[in-house]
Write an enzyme that holds these catalytic residues in place. Sequence first.
Site, short mmCIF file in Angstrom:
data_model
loop_
_atom_site.label_atom_id
_atom_site.label_comp_id
_atom_site.label_asym_id
_atom_site.label_seq_id
_atom_site.Cartn_x
_atom_site.Cartn_y
_atom_site.Cartn_z
N ASN A 90 -14.30 27.99 6.03
CA ASN A 90 -15.28 27.50 7.02
C ASN A 90 -15.05 28.09 8.42
O ASN A 90 -16.00 28.26 9.18
CB ASN A 90 -15.35 25.98 7.04
CG ASN A 90 -14.04 25.31 7.35
OD1 ASN A 90 -12.98 25.94 7.27
ND2 ASN A 90 -14.08 24.04 7.69
N GLU B 240 -3.78 20.15 6.13
CA GLU B 240 -4.95 19.71 6.90
C GLU B 240 -6.07 19.57 5.87
O GLU B 240 -6.64 20.56 5.43
CB GLU B 240 -5.26 20.75 7.98
CG GLU B 240 -6.07 20.19 9.11
CD GLU B 240 -7.52 20.57 9.00
OE1 GLU B 240 -8.27 19.78 8.37
OE2 GLU B 240 -7.89 21.63 9.52
N CYS C 46 -14.20 20.05 8.80
CA CYS C 46 -13.44 18.87 8.35
C CYS C 46 -13.61 17.69 9.28
O CYS C 46 -13.50 16.54 8.86
CB CYS C 46 -11.95 19.20 8.25
SG CYS C 46 -11.62 20.51 7.11
N GLU D 291 -1.64 21.16 14.07
CA GLU D 291 -1.88 22.56 14.44
C GLU D 291 -2.36 22.60 15.88
O GLU D 291 -3.11 21.71 16.32
CB GLU D 291 -2.94 23.17 13.52
CG GLU D 291 -2.44 23.25 12.09
CD GLU D 291 -3.33 24.05 11.17
OE1 GLU D 291 -4.56 23.96 11.29
OE2 GLU D 291 -2.79 24.77 10.31
#
Length: 492
Positions: free
Chosen positions: A158, A259, A293, A471
Amino acid sequence: MPLSLNQHLLPGRNFVGGEWCSAADDRTVAVVDPATEEAFATAPDSGAADALRAVDAAHAAFPAWRKTPAKQRAQIIKRWNDLVVSHQEDLGRLISSEQGKPLAEAKGEVLYAASYIEWFAEEATRADGDVIAAPVQGRRMLALREPVGVIAAITPWNFPAAMIARKIAPALAAGCTVVCKPAEDTPLTSLALVKLAQEAGVPPGVLNIVTASRDRAAEVVDVWLDDARVRKITFTGSTPVGKHLARRSAGTLKKLSLELGGNAPFIVFDDADLDAAVDGLMAAKFRNGGQTCVSPNRIYVQDKVHDAFVDKLAARVGALVVGPATDPAAQIGPMINARAVDKIERHVQDALSRGARVVVGGQRVRNAQCTGPNYYAPTVLVNADASMQCSCEETFGPVAPVTRFDTEADVVEAANATPFGLAAYFYSNDVRRIWRLADALETGIVGVNEGALAAEAAPFGGVKDSGYGREGSRHGLDEYMHIKYVCQGQLD
Ligand code: SIN
């Protein structure tokens, strides 16, 4: 007419031990434009032998890279950043071609990716440890930070540039060496980024990448999961795959950053600034066509402002331009592939069968501009409830299902009634409520009167089934380091 691409950034091969090479058995996989479903390039379809070679190279390169002074590593990473920025247009075209997002958005992603590379170039020089005040006389006690070793980065489709950047830049900054497998749908952007890293001076073996088809991806990853020389896995993707990685890597007790999926609530209270809330929802929900997400998946609007909010939202959503990346006016591109559009359609049909109503959108788009099968109209649904698939799972598309709520207690309970915990958003102007909600929402990220949360300086990551690890930010470097305690005695 496809976008023209800079051939220099299309090596079309794996990069292992400082060499561009085909898969050991010469297999290749076609790269497809999601706007048309036409193949326009190939990438290696790598297998176990390629995965192993990559680990051999990364393992061999680790001792020298970890000893390279942080300042020197930082200079190389900074040069990588500069090259990424100066190739913004070329990289944007690559992203749009293989991922489908509009060109302006793709070029924005390039700068977003570069912001992580620049950030971690700077963080590299600040990986300090601690001198501990010794509780006993005659001792010196230190906490030293060391790179964890070879890391395996498994990245999603993505954000083909940004996700690579925010995994690989901190790894290199920490002194780790890397093996990477990008998503099956989007191998080209990552190969281009690695090419630029090579040009920036990343030494042979420090950064290795192998691409693979959907059929062979597991073969590559399984080699890394089972190899004790790989000390960490960093993964962005689905929760089932994340759990598989955690289980399978337990044999060698690797460090993990996961993640994973989200199911973000977006809450609008009746004391909110409604226009700001609509702006925030547009930014958060329709970025990348909803294939994010942290995209709001469940929109809760308080009774008193529900109808006014839905009217404003529907006007904005109805005005979004759907089209291929080649159309400069396009705001919503094609979805990544047929499976993605099928899922969106299934979620909308399920919602309608359970009592939801379409306010705008609600169907696929096919016209003179949108000639391929992967377009879905930006959609607003009302009367959504917790029984619907779109409330339980990520739709990962441009669908905004709205649920009416009554009290703060009800909405907090509904927002937290999910195994996922990546992001949550709410709009309110009540300062006490703001802090109550920021505390009560069970997510790793909370947006308060803000829909655009991503930034290199911020810690990105979830709780519960959305995974663990962060992150970006100074915490992003810790994920690639461990602490060694050194105690020297007999000093008096
Ligand atoms: C993601 O969808 O995993 C990343 C989104 C972001 O960086 O904002």
